[in-house]
Design a protein around this motif. Sequence first.
Motif, PDB file in Angstrom:
ATOM      1  N   LEU A  98       0.738  -1.227  -0.100  1.00  0.00           N
ATOM      2  CA  LEU A  98      -0.100  -0.011  -0.193  1.00  0.00           C
ATOM      3  C   LEU A  98       0.999   1.252  -0.015  1.00  0.00           C
ATOM      4  CD1 LEU A  98      -2.903  -0.874   2.288  1.00  0.00           C
ATOM      5  CD2 LEU A  98      -3.184  -0.015   0.045  1.00  0.00           C
ATOM      6  N   PHE A  99       2.027   1.331   0.766  1.00  0.00           N
ATOM      7  CA  PHE A  99       2.791   2.455   0.813  1.00  0.00           C
ATOM      8  C   PHE A  99       3.058   2.913  -0.702  1.00  0.00           C
ATOM      9  CE2 PHE A  99       7.160   4.269   0.960  1.00  0.00           C
ATOM     10  CZ  PHE A  99       6.709   5.290   1.576  1.00  0.00           C
ATOM     11  N   VAL A 100       3.760   1.857  -1.438  1.00  0.00           N
ATOM     12  CA  VAL A 100       4.080   2.006  -2.566  1.00  0.00           C
ATOM     13  C   VAL A 100       2.787   2.576  -3.641  1.00  0.00           C
ATOM     14  CG1 VAL A 100       5.189   1.280  -4.862  1.00  0.00           C
ATOM     15  CG2 VAL A 100       6.032   0.563  -2.682  1.00  0.00           C
ATOM     16  N   ALA A 101       1.677   1.931  -3.493  1.00  0.00           N
ATOM     17  CA  ALA A 101       0.474   2.087  -4.171  1.00  0.00           C
ATOM     18  C   ALA A 101      -0.008   3.625  -4.036  1.00  0.00           C
ATOM     19  CB  ALA A 101      -0.654   1.288  -3.938  1.00  0.00           C
ATOM     20  N   GLU A 102       0.271   4.070  -2.843  1.00  0.00           N
ATOM     21  CA  GLU A 102      -0.382   5.262  -2.571  1.00  0.00           C
ATOM     22  C   GLU A 102       0.644   6.443  -2.876  1.00  0.00           C
ATOM     23  OE1 GLU A 102      -0.670   4.802   1.598  1.00  0.00           O
ATOM     24  OE2 GLU A 102      -2.719   4.193   1.408  1.00  0.00           O
ATOM     25  N   PHE A 103       1.941   6.354  -3.429  1.00  0.00           N
ATOM     26  CA  PHE A 103       2.502   7.455  -3.943  1.00  0.00           C
ATOM     27  C   PHE A 103       3.033   7.423  -5.420  1.00  0.00           C
ATOM     28  CE2 PHE A 103       6.172   5.048  -2.261  1.00  0.00           C
ATOM     29  CZ  PHE A 103       7.116   5.539  -3.308  1.00  0.00           C
ATOM     30  N   ILE A 104       2.852   6.261  -6.104  1.00  0.00           N
ATOM     31  CA  ILE A 104       3.233   6.057  -7.529  1.00  0.00           C
ATOM     32  C   ILE A 104       2.201   6.651  -8.266  1.00  0.00           C
ATOM     33  CG2 ILE A 104       4.174   4.441  -9.095  1.00  0.00           C
ATOM     34  CD1 ILE A 104       6.321   4.947  -7.276  1.00  0.00           C
ATOM     35  N   GLY A 105       2.230   7.459  -9.350  1.00  0.00           N
ATOM     36  CA  GLY A 105       1.276   7.438 -10.271  1.00  0.00           C
ATOM     37  C   GLY A 105       0.507   9.024  -9.876  1.00  0.00           C
ATOM     38  N   ASP A 106       0.164   9.687 -10.936  1.00  0.00           N
ATOM     39  CA  ASP A 106      -0.536  11.008 -10.721  1.00  0.00           C
ATOM     40  C   ASP A 106      -1.590  10.879 -12.309  1.00  0.00           C
ATOM     41  OD1 ASP A 106      -1.453  13.383  -9.998  1.00  0.00           O
ATOM     42  OD2 ASP A 106       0.276  14.402 -11.410  1.00  0.00           O
ATOM     43  N   PRO A 107      -3.079  10.927 -11.917  1.00  0.00           N
ATOM     44  CA  PRO A 107      -3.406  10.962 -10.674  1.00  0.00           C
ATOM     45  C   PRO A 107      -3.307   9.291  -9.963  1.00  0.00           C
ATOM     46  CG  PRO A 107      -5.402  10.804 -12.317  1.00  0.00           C
ATOM     47  CD  PRO A 107      -4.006  11.121 -13.074  1.00  0.00           C
ATOM     48  N   ARG A 108      -3.380   9.707  -8.564  1.00  0.00           N
ATOM     49  CA  ARG A 108      -3.185   8.392  -7.793  1.00  0.00           C
ATOM     50  C   ARG A 108      -4.116   7.170  -8.152  1.00  0.00           C
ATOM     51  NH1 ARG A 108      -6.105   8.685  -2.454  1.00  0.00           N
ATOM     52  NH2 ARG A 108      -4.427   7.456  -1.753  1.00  0.00           N
ATOM     53  N   MET A 109      -3.872   6.122  -7.620  1.00  0.00           N
ATOM     54  CA  MET A 109      -4.961   4.799  -7.567  1.00  0.00           C
ATOM     55  C   MET A 109      -6.087   5.164  -6.843  1.00  0.00           C
ATOM     56  SD  MET A 109      -2.510   1.510  -7.068  1.00  0.00           S
ATOM     57  CE  MET A 109      -3.080   0.438  -8.370  1.00  0.00           C
ATOM     58  N   ASN A 110      -7.176   4.251  -7.371  1.00  0.00           N
ATOM     59  CA  ASN A 110      -8.509   4.399  -6.719  1.00  0.00           C
ATOM     60  C   ASN A 110      -8.363   3.585  -5.637  1.00  0.00           C
ATOM     61  OD1 ASN A 110     -10.189   6.296  -8.154  1.00  0.00           O
ATOM     62  ND2 ASN A 110      -9.605   5.098  -9.674  1.00  0.00           N
ATOM     63  N   PHE A 111      -8.740   3.500  -4.307  1.00  0.00           N
ATOM     64  CA  PHE A 111      -8.690   2.705  -3.302  1.00  0.00           C
ATOM     65  C   PHE A 111     -10.078   2.374  -2.945  1.00  0.00           C
ATOM     66  CE2 PHE A 111      -4.563   4.521  -3.126  1.00  0.00           C
ATOM     67  CZ  PHE A 111      -3.916   3.326  -3.290  1.00  0.00           C
ATOM     68  N   PHE A 112     -10.515   1.285  -2.581  1.00  0.00           N
ATOM     69  CA  PHE A 112     -11.819   0.722  -2.176  1.00  0.00           C
ATOM     70  C   PHE A 112     -11.509  -0.474  -0.933  1.00  0.00           C
ATOM     71  CE2 PHE A 112     -12.035   1.059  -6.958  1.00  0.00           C
ATOM     72  CZ  PHE A 112     -12.765   2.362  -6.947  1.00  0.00           C
ATOM     73  N   SER A 113     -12.167   0.067   0.104  1.00  0.00           N
ATOM     74  CA  SER A 113     -12.152  -1.109   1.418  1.00  0.00           C
ATOM     75  C   SER A 113     -13.395  -1.692   1.000  1.00  0.00           C
ATOM     76  CB  SER A 113     -12.031  -0.140   2.658  1.00  0.00           C
ATOM     77  OG  SER A 113     -10.623   0.551   2.636  1.00  0.00           O
ATOM     78  N   GLY A 114     -13.426  -3.127   1.663  1.00  0.00           N
ATOM     79  CA  GLY A 114     -14.512  -3.690   1.595  1.00  0.00           C
ATOM     80  C   GLY A 114     -14.281  -5.080   2.344  1.00  0.00           C
ATOM     81  N   ILE A 115     -15.213  -5.987   2.580  1.00  0.00           N
ATOM     82  CA  ILE A 115     -15.402  -7.306   3.193  1.00  0.00           C
ATOM     83  C   ILE A 115     -15.258  -8.192   2.145  1.00  0.00           C
ATOM     84  CG2 ILE A 115     -16.491  -8.726   4.728  1.00  0.00           C
ATOM     85  CD1 ILE A 115     -15.181  -6.405   6.328  1.00  0.00           C
ATOM     86  N   VAL A 116     -14.635  -9.444   2.211  1.00  0.00           N
ATOM     87  CA  VAL A 116     -14.672 -10.668   1.300  1.00  0.00           C
ATOM     88  C   VAL A 116     -16.207 -11.238   1.616  1.00  0.00           C
ATOM     89  CG1 VAL A 116     -13.773 -12.617   0.393  1.00  0.00           C
ATOM     90  CG2 VAL A 116     -12.272 -10.887   0.898  1.00  0.00           C
ATOM     91  N   VAL A 117     -16.920 -11.365   0.293  1.00  0.00           N
ATOM     92  CA  VAL A 117     -18.226 -12.172   0.673  1.00  0.00           C
ATOM     93  C   VAL A 117     -18.116 -13.187  -0.618  1.00  0.00           C
ATOM     94  CG1 VAL A 117     -19.199 -10.158   1.363  1.00  0.00           C
ATOM     95  CG2 VAL A 117     -19.271 -10.534  -0.934  1.00  0.00           C
ATOM     96  N   ASP A 118     -19.128 -14.370  -0.195  1.00  0.00           N
ATOM     97  CA  ASP A 118     -19.293 -15.197  -1.301  1.00  0.00           C
ATOM     98  C   ASP A 118     -20.424 -14.844  -2.045  1.00  0.00           C
ATOM     99  OD1 ASP A 118     -18.870 -18.111  -2.292  1.00  0.00           O
ATOM    100  OD2 ASP A 118     -21.045 -18.110  -1.932  1.00  0.00           O
ATOM    101  N   LYS A 119     -20.512 -15.088  -3.303  1.00  0.00           N
ATOM    102  CA  LYS A 119     -21.713 -14.538  -4.153  1.00  0.00           C
ATOM    103  C   LYS A 119     -21.799 -15.583  -5.406  1.00  0.00           C
ATOM    104  CE  LYS A 119     -23.183 -10.328  -6.662  1.00  0.00           C
ATOM    105  NZ  LYS A 119     -22.772  -8.914  -7.178  1.00  0.00           N
ATOM    106  N   GLU A 120     -22.746 -16.425  -5.247  1.00  0.00           N
ATOM    107  CA  GLU A 120     -22.948 -17.499  -6.156  1.00  0.00           C
ATOM    108  C   GLU A 120     -21.707 -18.338  -6.262  1.00  0.00           C
ATOM    109  OE1 GLU A 120     -24.500 -15.564  -9.588  1.00  0.00           O
ATOM    110  OE2 GLU A 120     -25.979 -14.814  -8.507  1.00  0.00           O
ATOM    111  N   GLY A 121     -21.058 -18.621  -5.243  1.00  0.00           N
ATOM    112  CA  GLY A 121     -19.836 -19.390  -5.137  1.00  0.00           C
ATOM    113  C   GLY A 121     -18.488 -18.959  -5.705  1.00  0.00           C
ATOM    114  N   ASN A 122     -18.456 -17.584  -5.824  1.00  0.00           N
ATOM    115  CA  ASN A 122     -17.320 -16.898  -6.042  1.00  0.00           C
ATOM    116  C   ASN A 122     -17.052 -15.672  -5.067  1.00  0.00           C
ATOM    117  OD1 ASN A 122     -16.531 -18.108  -8.663  1.00  0.00           O
ATOM    118  ND2 ASN A 122     -18.691 -17.200  -9.383  1.00  0.00           N
ATOM    119  N   GLN A 123     -15.836 -15.607  -4.976  1.00  0.00           N
ATOM    120  CA  GLN A 123     -15.569 -14.467  -3.865  1.00  0.00           C
ATOM    121  C   GLN A 123     -15.563 -13.079  -4.668  1.00  0.00           C
ATOM    122  OE1 GLN A 123     -11.625 -15.486  -2.277  1.00  0.00           O
ATOM    123  NE2 GLN A 123     -12.576 -16.697  -0.610  1.00  0.00           N
ATOM    124  N   HIS A 124     -16.161 -12.024  -3.822  1.00  0.00           N
ATOM    125  CA  HIS A 124     -16.401 -10.744  -4.191  1.00  0.00           C
ATOM    126  C   HIS A 124     -15.847  -9.718  -2.888  1.00  0.00           C
ATOM    127  CE1 HIS A 124     -18.551 -12.623  -7.372  1.00  0.00           C
ATOM    128  NE2 HIS A 124     -18.266 -11.442  -8.152  1.00  0.00           N
TER     129      HIS A 124
END
Length: 139
Positions: free
Chosen positions: A8-34
């Motif tokens: 994450l440290f590298v991801a947060e400072f490399i690139g302009d504009p910066r990466m998009n970050f999304f926080s979440g919880i792993v769930v099972d959806k129809e037998g696949n992880q999301h």
Amino acid sequence: IYHHPSNLFVAEFIGDPRMNFFSGIVVDKEGNQHLDCGDLTLPIQANLARVGQELKAAIRPEAIEVSNGAKDGWLQVTAESVQPTGAYTIMQVQAGKTAITLVQAGFITMDVGEPLWIAIDTGSLNFFDITSGDNLLGS
């Protein structure tokens, strides 16, 4: 380093504009992880994480396709800011309460508040462990 930063440290400072970050919880959806991030859900590669685990996903702004017409399976968002810079345009869009930055080729103009539809290149997603910050896909 640019496409698959090791942590994450590298991801947060490399690139302009910066990466998009999304926080979440792993769930099972129809037998696949999301990763359920509230306003959007992202597919996860098999055996990458366990159900219930918290992760942070990241994607580069240029790895998101945009359409000004509805497309099946694409996420509807709202244009919040459009900044033509010449050869490309930086756009800020909103999916519910989630802000997303996009970079599109060309000089694009549109009104704020217009609906758009986006598709995330799932092959360009990175997933980071919340505790260690390590990229679960390696580098």
